[in-house]
Write a protein that holds these residues in place. Structure first.
Motif, PDB file in Angstrom:
ATOM      1  N   ILE A 156     -40.895  -8.033  70.524  1.00  0.00           N
ATOM      2  CA  ILE A 156     -41.182  -8.717  71.784  1.00  0.00           C
ATOM      3  C   ILE A 156     -39.896  -9.298  72.348  1.00  0.00           C
ATOM      4  N   VAL A 157     -39.968  -9.722  73.606  1.00  0.00           N
ATOM      5  CA  VAL A 157     -38.881 -10.483  74.212  1.00  0.00           C
ATOM      6  C   VAL A 157     -39.143 -11.945  73.852  1.00  0.00           C
ATOM      7  N   ALA A 158     -38.172 -12.587  73.243  1.00  0.00           N
ATOM      8  CA  ALA A 158     -38.334 -13.962  72.766  1.00  0.00           C
ATOM      9  C   ALA A 158     -38.479 -14.941  73.927  1.00  0.00           C
ATOM     10  N   ASP A 159     -38.806 -16.179  73.578  1.00  0.00           N
ATOM     11  CA  ASP A 159     -39.055 -17.212  74.582  1.00  0.00           C
ATOM     12  C   ASP A 159     -37.875 -17.455  75.520  1.00  0.00           C
ATOM     13  N   ASP A 160     -36.652 -17.132  75.081  1.00  0.00           N
ATOM     14  CA  ASP A 160     -35.493 -17.347  75.955  1.00  0.00           C
ATOM     15  C   ASP A 160     -35.409 -16.304  77.069  1.00  0.00           C
ATOM     16  N   GLY A 161     -36.294 -15.271  77.008  1.00  0.00           N
ATOM     17  CA  GLY A 161     -36.326 -14.253  78.050  1.00  0.00           C
ATOM     18  C   GLY A 161     -35.263 -13.185  77.923  1.00  0.00           C
ATOM     19  N   ARG A 162     -34.427 -13.251  76.883  1.00  0.00           N
ATOM     20  CA  ARG A 162     -33.341 -12.285  76.714  1.00  0.00           C
ATOM     21  C   ARG A 162     -33.324 -11.633  75.340  1.00  0.00           C
ATOM     22  N   SER A 163     -33.542 -12.429  74.308  1.00  0.00           N
ATOM     23  CA  SER A 163     -33.452 -11.928  72.935  1.00  0.00           C
ATOM     24  C   SER A 163     -34.665 -11.077  72.589  1.00  0.00           C
ATOM     25  N   PHE A 201     -29.012   3.933  68.199  1.00  0.00           N
ATOM     26  CA  PHE A 201     -29.175   3.236  69.472  1.00  0.00           C
ATOM     27  C   PHE A 201     -29.062   1.721  69.324  1.00  0.00           C
ATOM     28  N   TRP A 202     -29.814   1.153  68.371  1.00  0.00           N
ATOM     29  CA  TRP A 202     -29.819  -0.311  68.255  1.00  0.00           C
ATOM     30  C   TRP A 202     -28.485  -0.857  67.749  1.00  0.00           C
ATOM     31  N   GLU A 203     -27.786  -0.087  66.951  1.00  0.00           N
ATOM     32  CA  GLU A 203     -26.441  -0.513  66.533  1.00  0.00           C
ATOM     33  C   GLU A 203     -25.531  -0.616  67.753  1.00  0.00           C
ATOM     34  N   GLN A 204     -25.621   0.391  68.644  1.00  0.00           N
ATOM     35  CA  GLN A 204     -24.825   0.360  69.875  1.00  0.00           C
ATOM     36  C   GLN A 204     -25.214  -0.845  70.732  1.00  0.00           C
ATOM     37  N   TYR A 205     -26.506  -1.080  70.857  1.00  0.00           N
ATOM     38  CA  TYR A 205     -26.979  -2.201  71.672  1.00  0.00           C
ATOM     39  C   TYR A 205     -26.430  -3.524  71.147  1.00  0.00           C
ATOM     40  N   TYR A 206     -26.581  -3.756  69.853  1.00  0.00           N
ATOM     41  CA  TYR A 206     -26.137  -5.042  69.289  1.00  0.00           C
ATOM     42  C   TYR A 206     -24.616  -5.141  69.170  1.00  0.00           C
ATOM     43  N   ASP A 207     -23.911  -4.014  69.302  1.00  0.00           N
ATOM     44  CA  ASP A 207     -22.451  -4.035  69.368  1.00  0.00           C
ATOM     45  C   ASP A 207     -21.962  -4.268  70.794  1.00  0.00           C
ATOM     46  N   GLY A 208     -22.898  -4.414  71.745  1.00  0.00           N
ATOM     47  CA  GLY A 208     -22.532  -4.712  73.127  1.00  0.00           C
ATOM     48  C   GLY A 208     -22.242  -3.510  73.990  1.00  0.00           C
ATOM     49  N   ASP A 209     -22.692  -2.325  73.570  1.00  0.00           N
ATOM     50  CA  ASP A 209     -22.480  -1.122  74.359  1.00  0.00           C
ATOM     51  C   ASP A 209     -23.207  -1.244  75.700  1.00  0.00           C
ATOM     52  N   ALA A 210     -22.473  -1.117  76.797  1.00  0.00           N
ATOM     53  CA  ALA A 210     -23.039  -1.314  78.135  1.00  0.00           C
ATOM     54  C   ALA A 210     -24.140  -0.305  78.450  1.00  0.00           C
ATOM     55  N   THR A 211     -23.976   0.939  78.027  1.00  0.00           N
ATOM     56  CA  THR A 211     -24.990   1.960  78.295  1.00  0.00           C
ATOM     57  C   THR A 211     -26.291   1.624  77.572  1.00  0.00           C
ATOM     58  N   ALA A 212     -26.193   1.214  76.320  1.00  0.00           N
ATOM     59  CA  ALA A 212     -27.395   0.837  75.557  1.00  0.00           C
ATOM     60  C   ALA A 212     -28.055  -0.382  76.188  1.00  0.00           C
ATOM     61  N   GLU A 213     -27.270  -1.350  76.620  1.00  0.00           N
ATOM     62  CA  GLU A 213     -27.830  -2.540  77.272  1.00  0.00           C
ATOM     63  C   GLU A 213     -28.554  -2.163  78.562  1.00  0.00           C
ATOM     64  N   GLN A 214     -27.972  -1.247  79.329  1.00  0.00           N
ATOM     65  CA  GLN A 214     -28.603  -0.785  80.562  1.00  0.00           C
ATOM     66  C   GLN A 214     -29.899  -0.032  80.263  1.00  0.00           C
ATOM     67  N   THR A 215     -29.905   0.732  79.184  1.00  0.00           N
ATOM     68  CA  THR A 215     -31.103   1.468  78.796  1.00  0.00           C
ATOM     69  C   THR A 215     -32.228   0.511  78.430  1.00  0.00           C
TER      70      THR A 215
END
Length: 92
Positions: A19-26, A68-82
């Motif tokens: 889920i998306v946590a209460d902070d709306g981002r995590s 995919f999730w490794e890229q996302y948590y490493d700050g990969d912009a493409t993964a974040e956009q996805t």
């Protein structure tokens, strides 16, 4: 109410909801028995992946790509956009 953004079911019966946590981002994982289901509709963009280990994942296809999730948590912009795109498609 928390919208579920993906599901993971492990052999032996453990089911986790992302889920998306209460902070709306995590993004966070929780045991499914922590929540009550109020809508059982599966988003059209979700696919099912069954791993050799028997783990079953339901999520947007891009999120199930290896690494995919490794890229996302490493700050990969493409993964974040996805992630942002798929959340938007889910109405989140």
């Amino acid at each position: 109410m928390y919208p579920v953004i993906s599901i993971m079911a492990e052999p032996g019966g453990r089911v986790q909801l992302q889920i998306v946590a209460d902070d709306g981002r995590s993004l966070a994982w929780f045991d499914s028995d922590t929540f009550m289901t109020v809508d059982s509709v599966i988003p059209e963009r979700w696919v099912i992946r069954v791993a050799e280990s028997g783990v079953v994942d339901l999520a947007p296809a891009a999120w199930l790509e290896p690494g995919f999730w490794e890229q996302y948590y490493d700050g990969d912009a493409t993964a974040e956009q996805t992630v942002a795109y798929e959340l938007h498609q889910m109405g989140i």
